[in-house]
Design a protein around this motif. Structure first.
Motif, PDB file in Angstrom:
ATOM      1  N   TYR A   1      44.827 -41.359 -77.104  1.00  0.00           N
ATOM      2  CA  TYR A   1      44.620 -40.928 -78.186  1.00  0.00           C
ATOM      3  C   TYR A   1      43.357 -41.205 -79.166  1.00  0.00           C
ATOM      4  CZ  TYR A   1      49.503 -39.945 -77.640  1.00  0.00           C
ATOM      5  OH  TYR A   1      50.832 -39.501 -77.221  1.00  0.00           O
ATOM      6  N   TYR A   2      42.795 -40.401 -79.836  1.00  0.00           N
ATOM      7  CA  TYR A   2      41.780 -40.854 -80.478  1.00  0.00           C
ATOM      8  C   TYR A   2      41.627 -39.826 -81.715  1.00  0.00           C
ATOM      9  CZ  TYR A   2      39.634 -36.341 -79.380  1.00  0.00           C
ATOM     10  OH  TYR A   2      39.241 -34.996 -78.987  1.00  0.00           O
ATOM     11  N   ASP A   3      41.086 -40.514 -82.808  1.00  0.00           N
ATOM     12  CA  ASP A   3      40.955 -39.813 -84.194  1.00  0.00           C
ATOM     13  C   ASP A   3      39.481 -39.312 -84.376  1.00  0.00           C
ATOM     14  OD1 ASP A   3      39.248 -41.449 -86.111  1.00  0.00           O
ATOM     15  OD2 ASP A   3      40.571 -42.512 -85.089  1.00  0.00           O
ATOM     16  N   VAL A   4      39.303 -38.138 -84.957  1.00  0.00           N
ATOM     17  CA  VAL A   4      38.075 -37.541 -85.313  1.00  0.00           C
ATOM     18  C   VAL A   4      37.519 -37.701 -86.851  1.00  0.00           C
ATOM     19  CG1 VAL A   4      38.698 -35.642 -83.938  1.00  0.00           C
ATOM     20  CG2 VAL A   4      39.371 -35.242 -86.155  1.00  0.00           C
ATOM     21  N   LEU A   5      37.814 -38.738 -87.530  1.00  0.00           N
ATOM     22  CA  LEU A   5      37.416 -39.214 -88.963  1.00  0.00           C
ATOM     23  C   LEU A   5      35.975 -39.432 -88.733  1.00  0.00           C
ATOM     24  CD1 LEU A   5      40.155 -41.353 -90.456  1.00  0.00           C
ATOM     25  CD2 LEU A   5      39.726 -39.017 -90.738  1.00  0.00           C
ATOM     26  N   ASP A   6      35.305 -39.748 -87.564  1.00  0.00           N
ATOM     27  CA  ASP A   6      33.684 -40.052 -87.515  1.00  0.00           C
ATOM     28  C   ASP A   6      33.170 -38.580 -87.535  1.00  0.00           C
ATOM     29  OD1 ASP A   6      34.946 -39.459 -85.000  1.00  0.00           O
ATOM     30  OD2 ASP A   6      33.336 -40.470 -83.879  1.00  0.00           O
ATOM     31  N   ARG A   7      34.008 -37.546 -87.315  1.00  0.00           N
ATOM     32  CA  ARG A   7      33.195 -36.391 -87.373  1.00  0.00           C
ATOM     33  C   ARG A   7      33.360 -35.432 -88.687  1.00  0.00           C
ATOM     34  NH1 ARG A   7      31.019 -34.374 -82.819  1.00  0.00           N
ATOM     35  NH2 ARG A   7      31.563 -32.479 -83.385  1.00  0.00           N
ATOM     36  N   ILE A   8      33.821 -35.895 -89.869  1.00  0.00           N
ATOM     37  CA  ILE A   8      34.167 -35.656 -90.827  1.00  0.00           C
ATOM     38  C   ILE A   8      33.282 -34.501 -91.419  1.00  0.00           C
ATOM     39  CG2 ILE A   8      33.468 -37.555 -92.396  1.00  0.00           C
ATOM     40  CD1 ILE A   8      36.239 -36.997 -94.229  1.00  0.00           C
ATOM     41  N   GLY A   9      32.090 -34.973 -91.246  1.00  0.00           N
ATOM     42  CA  GLY A   9      31.077 -34.162 -91.617  1.00  0.00           C
ATOM     43  C   GLY A   9      30.465 -33.021 -90.774  1.00  0.00           C
ATOM     44  N   VAL A  10      31.055 -32.783 -89.820  1.00  0.00           N
ATOM     45  CA  VAL A  10      30.820 -31.692 -88.579  1.00  0.00           C
ATOM     46  C   VAL A  10      31.710 -30.479 -88.763  1.00  0.00           C
ATOM     47  CG1 VAL A  10      30.284 -31.644 -86.192  1.00  0.00           C
ATOM     48  CG2 VAL A  10      29.640 -33.842 -87.375  1.00  0.00           C
ATOM     49  N   ARG A  11      31.446 -29.497 -88.443  1.00  0.00           N
ATOM     50  CA  ARG A  11      32.120 -28.441 -88.475  1.00  0.00           C
ATOM     51  C   ARG A  11      32.798 -28.136 -87.245  1.00  0.00           C
ATOM     52  NH1 ARG A  11      28.742 -23.530 -91.449  1.00  0.00           N
ATOM     53  NH2 ARG A  11      28.474 -24.385 -93.239  1.00  0.00           N
ATOM     54  N   SER A  12      34.206 -28.185 -87.192  1.00  0.00           N
ATOM     55  CA  SER A  12      34.556 -28.085 -85.768  1.00  0.00           C
ATOM     56  C   SER A  12      35.024 -26.678 -85.389  1.00  0.00           C
ATOM     57  CB  SER A  12      36.373 -28.704 -86.199  1.00  0.00           C
ATOM     58  OG  SER A  12      36.902 -28.019 -87.155  1.00  0.00           O
ATOM     59  N   GLN A  13      34.582 -26.283 -84.243  1.00  0.00           N
ATOM     60  CA  GLN A  13      34.775 -25.032 -83.655  1.00  0.00           C
ATOM     61  C   GLN A  13      35.253 -25.233 -81.954  1.00  0.00           C
ATOM     62  OE1 GLN A  13      30.464 -23.500 -83.763  1.00  0.00           O
ATOM     63  NE2 GLN A  13      30.806 -22.664 -85.763  1.00  0.00           N
ATOM     64  N   PHE A  14      36.007 -24.071 -81.830  1.00  0.00           N
ATOM     65  CA  PHE A  14      36.406 -23.958 -80.306  1.00  0.00           C
ATOM     66  C   PHE A  14      35.343 -23.634 -79.169  1.00  0.00           C
ATOM     67  CE2 PHE A  14      38.006 -21.836 -76.695  1.00  0.00           C
ATOM     68  CZ  PHE A  14      38.971 -22.757 -76.325  1.00  0.00           C
ATOM     69  N   LYS A  15      35.051 -24.614 -78.430  1.00  0.00           N
ATOM     70  CA  LYS A  15      34.239 -24.177 -77.527  1.00  0.00           C
ATOM     71  C   LYS A  15      34.687 -24.250 -76.039  1.00  0.00           C
ATOM     72  CE  LYS A  15      30.438 -26.261 -80.192  1.00  0.00           C
ATOM     73  NZ  LYS A  15      29.334 -27.305 -80.549  1.00  0.00           N
TER      74      LYS A  15
END
Length: 301
Positions: free
Chosen positions: A111-125
């Motif tokens: 398990y991991y969280d994505v809070l370190d990418r709060i300023g990055v737009r999330s997109q499916f790739k």
């Protein structure tokens, strides 16, 4: 310094002396509304205790693998204390990954969280999906993103009469010394969404899922959604709009979309060509087999 027995007695007494006042109030994000109102306000001991039980019960029931942790607590004055907390859960959208990992032999869920990418737009790739399954094969690990919500609770206490008067011979008599009179709470991601620091759609969705669990029992779902819409600017997060489509926001996004499309197209071509090669081989083998049978029949007759 007192002896161990005296310390234990003092701890027990202090624990018993902290109570909830009859006029206690709970405030979730004061000043968040258009007219300066809070997102949620509850008054009275009975209502407060019922709301706290509802929060815990709803989270445990509705959020998969929900866990709550106190990160830090400190006293800022004789009457105030702050508690930093976090809640972690597995979003419903990725629960299939956990089930898949449990079904595969010798595969561990990480398990991991994505809070370190709060300023990055999330997109499916598609490349990300390829890396995900590559990690499963090479490292026997399946990485699953979880929702992590952090907040701060500010607790305000009142000092009882015993603190403001001289103690007499009956100071062993149990009396409420400290009472909780106000519980004010803020959620970090609410501030990040409203000031547009949060650009990650996945994180914004985690926040909305968590806020659904904070709905009071006497409030309808439609009314609570209206309150959330009025107080939290979650639609400003890229990809959260009604007609938002991945890859169409700007030129860089379109280039990444085209690159992913090329990867999918190339992969599809490989699959089709492989299937055609296998099917063609089967077909040619069948023709050779039929020709051999026809030759044998002609020579026999």
């Amino acid at each position: 310094r007192s002896g161990d027995g005296d310390d234990e007695t003092q701890k027990q007494k202090t624990k018993n002396d902290v109570t909830v006042a009859e006029h206690v109030s709970y405030v979730l994000h004061p000043g968040l509304g258009v007219n300066g109102e809070a997102l949620l306000t509850v008054s009275g001991k009975k209502n407060y205790q019922s709301l706290m039980r509802r929060f815990v019960g709803t989270e445990d029931r509705e959020l998969s693998n929900c866990s709550r942790t106190i990160l830090r607590s400190s006293r800022i004055s004789n009457r105030e204390a702050i508690v930093k907390w976090e809640t972690t859960f597995v979003p419903e959208k990725v629960q299939w990954m956990v089930k898949l990992a449990n079904a595969l032999p010798e595969v561990t869920v990480v398990y991991y969280d994505v809070l370190d990418r709060i300023g990055v737009r999330s997109q499916f790739k598609w490349r990300g999906l390829w890396v995900l399954f590559k990690t499963v094969v090479t490292k026997r690990e399946l990485r699953v993103p979880v929702g992590k919500i952090r907040g701060v609770a500010t607790l305000t206490f009142s000092l009882g009469e015993e603190e403001n008067s001289n103690k007499d011979d009956n100071d062993d008599k149990e009396k409420p010394v400290v009472q909780l009179i106000k519980h004010e709470e803020t959620i970090d991601l609410v501030r990040s969404v409203n000031d547009k620091t949060c650009q990650n759609r996945m994180i914004a969705k985690h926040l909305l899922v968590f806020l659904d669990q904070r709905k009071p029992a006497d409030t309808s779902l439609e009314k609570w959604d209206e309150t959330i819409d009025a107080c939290i600017k979650w639609r400003s997060v890229p990809g959260m709009g009604q007609f938002a489509i991945d890859g169409l926001e700007d030129g860089d996004d379109r280039q990444e979309l085209y690159a992913d499309a090329m990867v999918v197209l190339a992969f599809s071509c490989v699959v089709v060509l492989t299937f055609a090669w296998v099917a063609g081989g089967w077909y040619l083998s069948g023709l050779e087999h039929d020709r051999a049978l026809l030759t044998m029949a002609q020579e026999y007759y």
